[in-house]
Motif scaffolding. Sequence first.
Motif, PDB file in Angstrom:
ATOM      1  N   GLY A  39       0.819  -1.115   0.064  1.00  0.00           N
ATOM      2  CA  GLY A  39       0.096   0.005   0.097  1.00  0.00           C
ATOM      3  C   GLY A  39       0.914   1.364  -0.012  1.00  0.00           C
ATOM      4  N   PRO A  40       1.172   1.768  -1.261  1.00  0.00           N
ATOM      5  CA  PRO A  40       1.662   3.195  -1.176  1.00  0.00           C
ATOM      6  C   PRO A  40       1.154   4.161  -0.655  1.00  0.00           C
ATOM      7  N   MET A  41       1.664   5.205  -0.013  1.00  0.00           N
ATOM      8  CA  MET A  41       0.997   6.367   0.550  1.00  0.00           C
ATOM      9  C   MET A  41       1.624   7.592   0.586  1.00  0.00           C
ATOM     10  N   LEU A  42       0.932   8.541   0.170  1.00  0.00           N
ATOM     11  CA  LEU A  42       1.645  10.028  -0.078  1.00  0.00           C
ATOM     12  C   LEU A  42       0.954  10.925   0.953  1.00  0.00           C
ATOM     13  N   LEU A  43       1.893  11.321   2.009  1.00  0.00           N
ATOM     14  CA  LEU A  43       1.339  12.190   2.962  1.00  0.00           C
ATOM     15  C   LEU A  43       1.495  13.726   3.036  1.00  0.00           C
ATOM     16  N   SER A  44       0.830  14.399   3.179  1.00  0.00           N
ATOM     17  CA  SER A  44       1.207  15.822   3.207  1.00  0.00           C
ATOM     18  C   SER A  44       0.018  16.742   3.723  1.00  0.00           C
ATOM     19  N   PRO A  45       0.374  17.907   4.538  1.00  0.00           N
ATOM     20  CA  PRO A  45      -0.500  18.544   5.123  1.00  0.00           C
ATOM     21  C   PRO A  45      -1.125  19.475   4.018  1.00  0.00           C
ATOM     22  N   ILE A  46      -2.644  19.812   4.449  1.00  0.00           N
ATOM     23  CA  ILE A  46      -3.316  20.840   3.561  1.00  0.00           C
ATOM     24  C   ILE A  46      -4.190  21.641   4.377  1.00  0.00           C
ATOM     25  N   THR A  47      -4.754  22.646   3.957  1.00  0.00           N
ATOM     26  CA  THR A  47      -5.487  23.471   4.641  1.00  0.00           C
ATOM     27  C   THR A  47      -6.971  23.448   4.294  1.00  0.00           C
ATOM     28  N   VAL A  48      -7.849  22.974   5.104  1.00  0.00           N
ATOM     29  CA  VAL A  48      -9.394  22.921   4.604  1.00  0.00           C
ATOM     30  C   VAL A  48      -9.979  23.988   5.515  1.00  0.00           C
ATOM     31  N   GLY A  49     -10.410  25.029   4.759  1.00  0.00           N
ATOM     32  CA  GLY A  49     -11.137  25.921   5.672  1.00  0.00           C
ATOM     33  C   GLY A  49     -10.146  26.738   6.474  1.00  0.00           C
ATOM     34  N   ASP A  50     -10.137  26.631   7.825  1.00  0.00           N
ATOM     35  CA  ASP A  50      -9.028  27.394   8.383  1.00  0.00           C
ATOM     36  C   ASP A  50      -8.326  26.232   9.162  1.00  0.00           C
ATOM     37  N   LYS A  51      -8.368  25.175   8.782  1.00  0.00           N
ATOM     38  CA  LYS A  51      -7.729  24.066   9.519  1.00  0.00           C
ATOM     39  C   LYS A  51      -6.643  23.410   8.816  1.00  0.00           C
ATOM     40  N   ARG A  52      -5.584  23.286   9.347  1.00  0.00           N
ATOM     41  CA  ARG A  52      -4.430  22.308   8.990  1.00  0.00           C
ATOM     42  C   ARG A  52      -4.554  20.918   9.366  1.00  0.00           C
ATOM     43  N   ILE A  53      -4.635  20.064   8.155  1.00  0.00           N
ATOM     44  CA  ILE A  53      -4.947  18.630   8.257  1.00  0.00           C
ATOM     45  C   ILE A  53      -4.018  17.968   7.311  1.00  0.00           C
ATOM     46  N   LEU A  89     -12.946  10.669   5.115  1.00  0.00           N
ATOM     47  CA  LEU A  89     -12.387  11.416   6.157  1.00  0.00           C
ATOM     48  C   LEU A  89     -12.310  10.107   7.458  1.00  0.00           C
ATOM     49  N   GLY A  90     -11.179  10.536   8.422  1.00  0.00           N
ATOM     50  CA  GLY A  90     -11.437   9.638   9.546  1.00  0.00           C
ATOM     51  C   GLY A  90     -12.285  10.666  10.674  1.00  0.00           C
ATOM     52  N   ALA A  91     -12.659   9.826  11.624  1.00  0.00           N
ATOM     53  CA  ALA A  91     -13.781   9.978  12.549  1.00  0.00           C
ATOM     54  C   ALA A  91     -13.304  11.627  13.090  1.00  0.00           C
ATOM     55  N   ASP A  92     -12.152  11.743  13.484  1.00  0.00           N
ATOM     56  CA  ASP A  92     -11.888  13.125  14.380  1.00  0.00           C
ATOM     57  C   ASP A  92     -11.746  14.215  13.233  1.00  0.00           C
ATOM     58  N   ALA A  93     -11.291  13.795  12.013  1.00  0.00           N
ATOM     59  CA  ALA A  93     -11.143  14.674  10.863  1.00  0.00           C
ATOM     60  C   ALA A  93     -12.685  15.486  10.782  1.00  0.00           C
ATOM     61  N   ALA A  94     -13.513  14.269  10.426  1.00  0.00           N
ATOM     62  CA  ALA A  94     -14.838  14.834  10.167  1.00  0.00           C
ATOM     63  C   ALA A  94     -15.249  15.540  11.224  1.00  0.00           C
ATOM     64  N   ARG A  95     -15.074  15.232  12.387  1.00  0.00           N
ATOM     65  CA  ARG A  95     -15.666  15.936  13.387  1.00  0.00           C
ATOM     66  C   ARG A  95     -15.206  17.524  13.811  1.00  0.00           C
ATOM     67  N   ILE A  96     -13.869  17.622  13.362  1.00  0.00           N
ATOM     68  CA  ILE A  96     -13.056  18.893  13.492  1.00  0.00           C
ATOM     69  C   ILE A  96     -13.518  19.621  12.341  1.00  0.00           C
ATOM     70  N   LEU A  97     -13.496  19.092  11.070  1.00  0.00           N
ATOM     71  CA  LEU A  97     -13.876  19.954   9.970  1.00  0.00           C
ATOM     72  C   LEU A  97     -15.299  20.322   9.836  1.00  0.00           C
ATOM     73  N   GLY A  98     -16.126  19.421  10.596  1.00  0.00           N
ATOM     74  CA  GLY A  98     -17.602  19.681  10.581  1.00  0.00           C
ATOM     75  C   GLY A  98     -18.218  19.131   9.199  1.00  0.00           C
ATOM     76  N   LEU A  99     -17.495  18.169   8.679  1.00  0.00           N
ATOM     77  CA  LEU A  99     -17.976  17.741   7.553  1.00  0.00           C
ATOM     78  C   LEU A  99     -18.453  16.127   7.608  1.00  0.00           C
ATOM     79  N   THR A 100     -19.123  15.826   6.697  1.00  0.00           N
ATOM     80  CA  THR A 100     -19.774  14.442   6.606  1.00  0.00           C
ATOM     81  C   THR A 100     -19.760  13.701   5.323  1.00  0.00           C
ATOM     82  N   THR A 101     -20.375  12.696   5.286  1.00  0.00           N
ATOM     83  CA  THR A 101     -20.541  12.018   3.852  1.00  0.00           C
ATOM     84  C   THR A 101     -21.488  12.988   3.034  1.00  0.00           C
ATOM     85  N   GLY A 102     -21.091  13.046   1.698  1.00  0.00           N
ATOM     86  CA  GLY A 102     -21.989  13.930   0.979  1.00  0.00           C
ATOM     87  C   GLY A 102     -21.377  15.246   0.757  1.00  0.00           C
TER      88      GLY A 102
END
Lengths: 221, 385
Positions: B106-120, B151-164
Motif C-alpha cells: 500500500g503506497p501512501m503519499l502524506l502531506s499537510p493541507i488546509t481545509v477551511g482554516d484547519k491544517r490537516i 475522512l477519519g472520524a476526528d477529521a470529520a468532527r473537527i472539520l464539521g464535514l460528513t458523507t456527501g
Amino acid sequence: MKRIQGDNIAKHYGKGEAMVFAVKEATFTIEAGEFVAVMGESGSGKSTLLSILGGLNSPTSGKLMIDDIDVYALGQEERADFRRESIGFVFQNFNLIPYLTLAENVMLPMATLKGSRKRKRDAALHALNMVGLSEKAERLPSQISGGEQERVAIARAIVNEPPIILADEPTGNLDSKTGKDIMGLLGALNDYGTTIIMVTHNPEYAEDAQRVLRVSDGVLK
Amino acid sequence: MTLRDIAVSNLRRRKAKALFVLAGLFIGVSTVVLLLSLVQAMKQNINHKLEMYGANILILPKTENLSLTYGGLSLGGVSFEMQEIKEAELDNIKNIKNAVNIAAVGPMLLSPITVGDKRILIAGVDFQAFQMLRPWWSVKGALPDEEGALLGADAARILGLTTGNSFKVNNKEIRITGVLETTGSQDDGIIFAPLAMTQELLGKKGRISMAEVAALCTGCPIPEMVQQISDVLPGANVMAIQQVVKGRMETLNQFEKFSYGVSALVLLVGSLMVLVTMMGSVRERTVEIGIFRAMGFRKSHIIQIILLEAAIISGIAGILGYLAGFSGTKLLIPFFAEGHGAMVPFNPVMAAAAFLLAIFVGLGSSAYPAFMASRLDPNEALRAL
C-alpha cells in the motif's frame, strides 16, 4: 559322549553359625551313557547336586568337569550355551509353558537356534512321537493329564538330542503305572546312549538305574 | 518357534496386562498427538487472524532525522518536508525471494493541507490495497473511486464535514464519499484520498511518502523479507512492525510450551504405567524365565523377549494413539479455533513421530524390567519348583 567328573564339590548357603551345607565335598565320576539314580531324603541336598551338575548353581568350592570342560570356569552366557547343547532337564512339576501348545513347548530349546520353522517343528513332532504324544501336538498343557505332561517334558528335554538328561523326581507326581511308563522312556533313552541322572525317592524306580548315588546331609555316598 | 513367537504367545495369554500397558501408551501418545495437532491447527488459525491485522512491514524514506513523537504526541521538530520514494520502485518488491508471501503493498503519499482554516494531513492511498491493510476499517458511506475522499472520524468532527459534503483543496472540489468509524489510531485524524488524485493535487506525480506491506505469513521469515525489500529499495528504510511479529511469536510459543509440558507429564505417567506393569509381569514370570535360562536361553534372549513384547504393544499403541489424537483434534478444533484457517490435515511426519514416540517410550520403560528379567538366577526357578 560326555563323562562327568565332580571333584570336591561343596555348596553352602549363609555365613558363620547360620551356614548350611547343601553338598559336602562330593567327588564322583559318571561315565558317558550311564543311568544313575540319586537318592536321599528330602533336604538331603540331592536337588542341589543336580542343579550343580546342570550348570545352574555355582558350587562354593570344587570343580565340575564334563569331558574336558570346566563348567564353572565358563562365563554365564557360555554356560547357557553349554546347557542348551549338552543338557536336557526334566523337572518334577513338568514346568511346561501354559500358553504354548505341546509342540511349541517341545520346540522351546530350539527357539534361540537358527533353522527353519519346519525343521524345528519336525524335530518337535519326532520327539513327541517318541513319547507317544504326536497326535496331541496342538493341545495346551492344561488339556492333557499329568503323566502326559511329564512325557512332554521328556520330549522337550530330548529334542536337541543332548548327551545328558537330568531328571528331578520325574515320577514324583505320577501314579505308579504312569511312573513306570516314564521310567521305561528314560530307560529307552539310556539305551540310545544318553547319560541319565535321575533324582528319586522311590527305591523301586532307582532299581532301573545302573548305579545309585546316595546323598545324606549333603554327603555323597 | 522363535523368540518372537514366545513374545506374541505371551501377549495373547496375558491379554489384560497387555491391554493395560497398551492403554498407558495409548493415552500418552493420543494426548501428545491431540495437543500438538491442536497447537499446529491453532497456529494456522492465529496466523490467519494475525494476517487480518494488516500491515506488518513499513517502507519509509531514509532519513538522518530522529522522530520527535511519542504515543501520538508531537514534541515539535517534525517536518513534512520529508524525503520521498519513487512509486515505480515499489514494483521491485514483486521480485524478492519471498514475493509469494506478500498479500498487499500500500503506497501512501502524506502531506499537510488546509481545509477551511484547519491544517490537516491528507493521505493519498490505494484503497484496494488498503482494504487488506486496514481490514478493521468500518466506513459510513463508501470508499472513493478515482475522485473523492474518506475522512477519519476526528477529521470529520473537527472539520464539521460528513458523507456527501465537499471541501476545496488548491481550488479543487473534493466530495466526501464516506467517514471512518473511530479506529483509535492516527487514521482518525486524516483525510484519505485516491493516490493518483492526491499526487496530482500536490504536484507530486509518481512520488510517495511511504508504503505499508502485508505479508501473508504462516511462519514466513519477516526479518528476511525486510532484508530482501531493503535490498531492492536501497533508498528506503524498511522495518518490521515488531509488536505484531513478536506478539504473534510469544502467543504461539507460550501455547506450544504449555502443550509440551502437558505432553511430557502425560507421557511420564504413561511410561510409569508401562514400567510398573512390565515389572509385575516379570515377577509373575520368574519361574518361566528361569526355565528358559535352564534350557540355555542367554540373558540377551530374555531381554529380546521382553522388549519384543513391549515393541509390539507400543507399535499398536502408537498407531491407535495417532488415530485417536487425530480424530480428537478434528472433533475439538471447532471449540478452540473459530473461523477460517484451522485445518487438521493428515500429517505423515506426526504419524511417524507418534509411532516412534510410542516405541521409544515403550522400550525405554521396559528396559529396566527386561534387564531385571535377564538377571534372574535360573537356579531360583529350580528352587521354586
